[in-house]
Scaffold this motif. Structure first.
Motif, short mmCIF file in Angstrom:
data_model
loop_
_atom_site.label_atom_id
_atom_site.label_comp_id
_atom_site.label_asym_id
_atom_site.label_seq_id
_atom_site.Cartn_x
_atom_site.Cartn_y
_atom_site.Cartn_z
N GLU A 150 1.82 72.54 33.70
CA GLU A 150 3.13 72.94 33.19
C GLU A 150 3.49 72.21 31.90
O GLU A 150 4.66 71.93 31.62
CB GLU A 150 4.21 72.72 34.26
N GLY A 151 2.47 71.90 31.10
CA GLY A 151 2.70 71.28 29.80
C GLY A 151 2.94 69.78 29.83
O GLY A 151 3.25 69.17 28.81
N TYR A 152 2.79 69.17 31.01
CA TYR A 152 3.03 67.73 31.14
C TYR A 152 1.73 66.93 31.08
O TYR A 152 0.68 67.37 31.59
CB TYR A 152 3.74 67.43 32.45
N THR A 153 1.82 65.77 30.47
CA THR A 153 0.69 64.84 30.39
C THR A 153 1.18 63.47 30.86
O THR A 153 2.28 63.05 30.52
CB THR A 153 0.15 64.74 28.95
N GLU A 154 0.36 62.79 31.64
CA GLU A 154 0.71 61.47 32.15
C GLU A 154 -0.40 60.48 31.85
O GLU A 154 -1.50 60.87 31.45
CB GLU A 154 0.96 61.53 33.66
N ILE A 155 -0.13 59.21 32.05
CA ILE A 155 -1.13 58.17 31.89
C ILE A 155 -1.55 57.71 33.29
O ILE A 155 -0.71 57.25 34.07
CB ILE A 155 -0.58 56.98 31.08
N TRP A 156 -2.82 57.85 33.60
CA TRP A 156 -3.36 57.49 34.91
C TRP A 156 -4.45 56.44 34.77
O TRP A 156 -5.09 56.32 33.72
CB TRP A 156 -3.99 58.71 35.59
N SER A 157 -4.68 55.70 35.85
CA SER A 157 -5.82 54.79 35.89
C SER A 157 -7.10 55.62 35.99
O SER A 157 -7.09 56.73 36.55
CB SER A 157 -5.74 53.87 37.11
N LEU A 158 -8.20 55.11 35.45
CA LEU A 158 -9.48 55.80 35.59
C LEU A 158 -9.80 55.93 37.07
O LEU A 158 -9.53 55.01 37.85
CB LEU A 158 -10.59 55.01 34.87
#
Length: 303
Positions: A150-158
């Motif tokens: 839905e157009g969202y980007t997040e920062i995740w751990s590898l």
């Protein structure tokens, strides 16, 4: 007499040489110990930034803090007992989550614009240099940009970050738990109100958490495992808004889902997942109203 004097002279030379060599060795050891202490002191002098978010902190400050905590954690893991490492794992996650939240806040503009770098013609992303540099920085902290739909980007751990650190260093329940989360983090589970993984993969995940609960009933992780199990089982049986398991108009179960339910029943006949799958098919086949089926199956999503 001459022979005795010569022997005494040789003996004196040997004694002097040994003393000199011992002195060199001692000096070398002192020098090595001094260097080691200086390195430790320099390391102690570095203090990571606070986990309270502030605009004063830069991306590199958060990355440096993440790296520092990782190195600190690796050292503690090596000398801890498995039980102590269980607690360390929980603390480590909390710290990383706080720094990641701060990074997400400071890079909010980048996260909003990230999806715009997708080029439909080449079916790939074309990032400007500043975004490439940010990605490189994040990886130093074992983080990455992840599109979540839905157009969202997040920062995740590898995906494998936590398991690579704690593998074989925690109690069996934690080891199994962390390993499974590592596998489940390799890709998106759902996006745009629909399932992304296959029905078979979802079935296997659901079985895993059912077995985890049975295998480690006294584990402190059981409450979390039950929550995930309930969520997965609900999605497995009923699907999601854009990927349902049945036709809402007449209650007909889709062929691929019926096939999957029968696979689970055959492979894991004594499981609760198999029991619920059979019950669901029988209820839909009997043309029971969907609302009533939900009540009888009695499974709720936790989110």
């Amino acid at each position: 007499m001459i022979k005795k004097s010569l022997s005494a002279f040789i003996l004196l030379i040997c004694i002097f040489s040994c003393k000199k060599e011992a002195q060199k060795t001692s000096e070398g050891k002192i020098e090595k110990d001094t260097v080691s202490k200086i390195e430790e002191k320099e390391e102690d002098l570095f203090k990571p930034i606070d986990t309270v978010c502030t605009s004063k902190n830069k991306t590199e400050d958060y990355i440096a803090a993440l790296q520092w905590y990782q190195q600190k954690t690796e050292k503690e893991i090596a000398r801890n007992s498995p039980e102590q490492n269980d607690k360390l794992y929980e603390d480590y996650i909390k710290i990383r989550d706080k720094y990641t939240a701060c990074l997400s806040e400071s890079l909010s503009k980048v996260l909003v614009e990230y999806v715009n770098y997708y080029d439909s013609e080449s079916d790939s992303y074309k990032f400007p240099e500043n975004i490439k540099e940010l990605s490189t920085q994040l990886k130093k902290g074992s983080l990455e940009f992840t599109e979540v739909g839905e157009g969202y980007t997040e920062i995740w751990s590898l995906p494998d970050h936590y398991f690579s650190l704690f593998k074989g260093k925690v109690t069996p329940d934690y080891n199994s738990y962390i390993e499974q989360l590592s596998k489940e983090s390799e890709g998106l589970y759902s996006a745009d109100a629909g399932l992304v993984i296959s029905w078979k993969d979802l079935g296997e995940r659901t079985i895993f958490w059912e077995n985890f609960i049975k295998r480690y009933p006294k584990s402190s992780l059981v409450s979390r495992a039950k929550e995930m199990y309930s969520d997965y089982l609900y999605d497995y049986l009923f699907g999601m808004d854009n990927t349902p398991t049945h036709e809402h108009s007449d209650g007909t179960i889709y062929d691929e889902n019926r096939e999957e339910f029968n696979r689970i029943i055959k492979k894991y006949p004594n499981s609760n997942v198999a029991k619920k799958s059979k019950e669901l098919m029988d209820l839909f086949d009997a043309k029971i109203p969907e609302e009533e089926i939900h009540k009888r199956i009695n499974i709720e999503r936790e989110y």
